[in-house]
Structure formats: C-alpha cells, structure tokens
Motif scaffolding. Structure first.
Motif, short mmCIF file in Angstrom:
data_model
loop_
_atom_site.label_atom_id
_atom_site.label_comp_id
_atom_site.label_asym_id
_atom_site.label_seq_id
_atom_site.Cartn_x
_atom_site.Cartn_y
_atom_site.Cartn_z
N PHE A 216 -5.31 -3.12 5.66
CA PHE A 216 -4.49 -2.46 4.64
C PHE A 216 -5.17 -1.19 4.14
N ASP A 220 -3.45 1.77 7.26
CA ASP A 220 -2.15 1.61 6.60
C ASP A 220 -1.01 2.30 7.32
N GLN A 221 -1.27 3.31 8.14
CA GLN A 221 -0.20 4.03 8.84
C GLN A 221 0.20 3.39 10.16
N LEU A 223 0.69 -0.24 10.44
CA LEU A 223 1.05 -1.64 10.18
C LEU A 223 2.48 -1.77 9.67
N CYS A 224 3.07 -2.96 9.87
CA CYS A 224 4.35 -3.30 9.25
C CYS A 224 4.38 -4.79 8.94
N LEU A 225 5.33 -5.18 8.10
CA LEU A 225 5.39 -6.56 7.59
C LEU A 225 6.71 -7.22 7.97
N ALA A 241 1.75 -10.22 0.53
CA ALA A 241 1.25 -8.89 0.90
C ALA A 241 0.81 -8.11 -0.33
N ALA A 245 -2.76 -6.53 -1.10
CA ALA A 245 -2.79 -5.08 -1.30
C ALA A 245 -3.26 -4.68 -2.69
N LYS A 252 -0.35 4.01 0.42
CA LYS A 252 -0.72 3.06 1.47
C LYS A 252 0.20 1.85 1.44
N ASN A 255 3.53 2.79 3.00
CA ASN A 255 3.43 2.86 4.46
C ASN A 255 3.56 1.48 5.09
N ILE A 256 2.80 0.54 4.58
CA ILE A 256 2.76 -0.80 5.15
C ILE A 256 4.07 -1.55 4.91
N ASN A 260 6.35 2.84 7.65
CA ASN A 260 5.94 2.85 9.06
C ASN A 260 7.02 2.31 9.97
#
Length: 270
Positions: A216, A220-221, A223-225, A241, A245, A252, A255-256, A260
């Motif tokens: 994280f 951070d650029q 990743l995805c959830l 998350a 975080a 950041k 992004n996550i 992203n």
C-alpha cells in the motif's frame, strides 16, 4: 473523491463472481446478481466487475452478458478457457461484440494448464490485446494433490507475458502467499495490475497483513481491491483495506481503492 475523513473513500470492486444460477459451488452462499447489485449500490461503492467463471454454475457467454447489462454499475468480464475453444480469435471477437471488457482465466475450472497449454494461452493473450480486452489471470492454484501443479506457474506465466507484452493483465489474488514475488513482477510492468481479492481477507492477522501494508505504501499505483464475492462482501473488504491503509495519504488510498482499476478498464470516475 475521498472526503477529509478517509473512511468515506469509495471503492470499485475489481473481482466479484455472480453466477447465473445464484449458487456457489463450494459453499452455501448467495452468488446472485441481485445480491451483488445491492452491495454495489451502497453509497461508498462506485461499481464492480462481474466476473464469469468458465464451466461454473451454468456459465454461458450470452446469458452472462445479458445478466450484467441489467445493472448499470456492473462491468462484464467473461469466463474463458484457452483449452476448450476451437477458435480463440472468433470466440474473443464474439465476446467483444457482446460488450465484455475482458476475460477471466481460472485454470482449475477450465481445466487449462500453463505448461501443457502454453501456446493456447499465448494466442489468447495476443488476441485479447488486439481486441482491447483485459485478461484476468487467477493466481490461486491450490487444489487436491492429484491435480496440483508440478512446475512453477510463476515462471510459466512470465514466459507467456514475455511474448504478450501489449496485453493488459490483472493478476487476480495477487499471487496469494507469494504476494511479494508477484508484486515485484507488476512493479516494473505498466500493463500489469495486482488484484488483492481473497488474499486481503483470507490471511488477516498473518504476516501477509504487513506485506499488504508495505505494498500500500510503496506500490499504490499498481494495486486494486476486489471482494471475491460471494466469498466476502464489498463492505468487509473495504473496511479491512481501510484498516491496513491507516495513515496513508489520500492519493494513495484513492489509487488502490478505485483509480487504478478504473484507469485500467478505461472507465470514468469523475
């Protein structure tokens, strides 16, 4: 988009699995489109990928696309088997025409092997790139010992990716317990994205929590959830998350949580 209180930060679910029957093969869970729609329509949820699984719960391309199209905030991703399709080019072309944004390759459900079926994987990845379809590749390969891989799927995947460098690939579940290994692959390759669905929930309070916190902060650029619905709810993934975080700058987190994946899918989040 995150408010001053970061608890209000929205999320886009990168990996949910509603099924046509509404059933889930491994557990007594509601995997219906209707339930997923209710979770997506929560205030803090922007939308989500509805990801089909080949050969699971009556999966059919046309029926799945039609089911997704009933819900404005669902992005359809087709279940796909490199091994079982006689013409990969024709099949992928049909999927593009049906409105799918990508394909999901789940090696266990489609009985495909990265080593034995490598040429079919390469052909699939290459045509996906030509048709502007993303590829979601499942990195969770644990199974009964009789079907367990005897070669390292990580290096098989790299061999495929080397020949398909234009293909946009989401590595689903982040490599699971090999999270940092897959993260270093993604770090230097802008056409790769690391999805943390399942892994971020399954290994809570283990050392993987620390690995995710590290990523994280430093990746951070890339990743995805995802929720891995119906295994987990979008709300529970978002809450966990946010716990991991804690203390991160807002950019950041955004992004996550949504930027992203939405950029990867060419979706507008304004």
């Amino acid at each position: 988009m995150c408010q001053e209180a970061k608890d209000n930060c929205p999320i886009f679910d990168s990996n949910a699995h509603p099924t046509l029957t509404g059933r889930w093969p491994t557990k007594n869970r509601d995997a219906s489109f209707n339930l997923l729609s209710k979770q997506i329509n929560q205030e803090e949820v922007i939308g989500g990928c509805a990801v089909g699984l080949w050969n699971i719960e009556s999966y059919n391309h046309i029926s799945y696309a039609n089911s997704c199209n009933k819900y404005d905030k669902m992005v359809p991703i087709a279940g796909f088997s490199p091994k079982n399709n006689s013409s990969i080019k024709e099949e992928l072309t049909k999927l593009r025409e049906l409105g799918f944004k990508g394909i999901k390759i789940h090696s266990r459900s489609c009985n495909s092997d990265l080593t034995l079926d490598k040429n079919r994987f390469i052909e699939t990845f290459k045509y996906a790139a030509k048709l502007d379809l993303i590829v979601m590749y499942c990195s969770f390969l644990s199974i009964e010992i009789g079907q367990f891989p005897t070669t390292d799927p990580y290096w098989d995947l790299i061999e495929i990716l080397k020949k398909c460098q234009e293909t946009k690939v989401i590595i689903v579940h982040g490599g699971v317990t090999r999270l940092l290994l897959y993260a270093e692959l993604v770090r230097f390759n802008p056409n790769l994205l690391l999805d943390l669905s399942f892994t971020i929930m399954k290994y809570r309070n283990s050392s993987i929590d620390d690995d995710i916190k590290f990523l994280f902060s430093t990746l951070d650029q890339r990743l995805c959830l995802g929720s891995d619905f119906p295994e987990y709810t979008i709300e529970d993934v978002r809450d966990n998350a946010l716990r991991l975080a804690n203390g991160l700058p807002t950019d950041k987190i955004e992004n996550i949580f949504f930027k992203n994946i939405m950029n990867f899918l060419n979706l507008n989040y304004d």
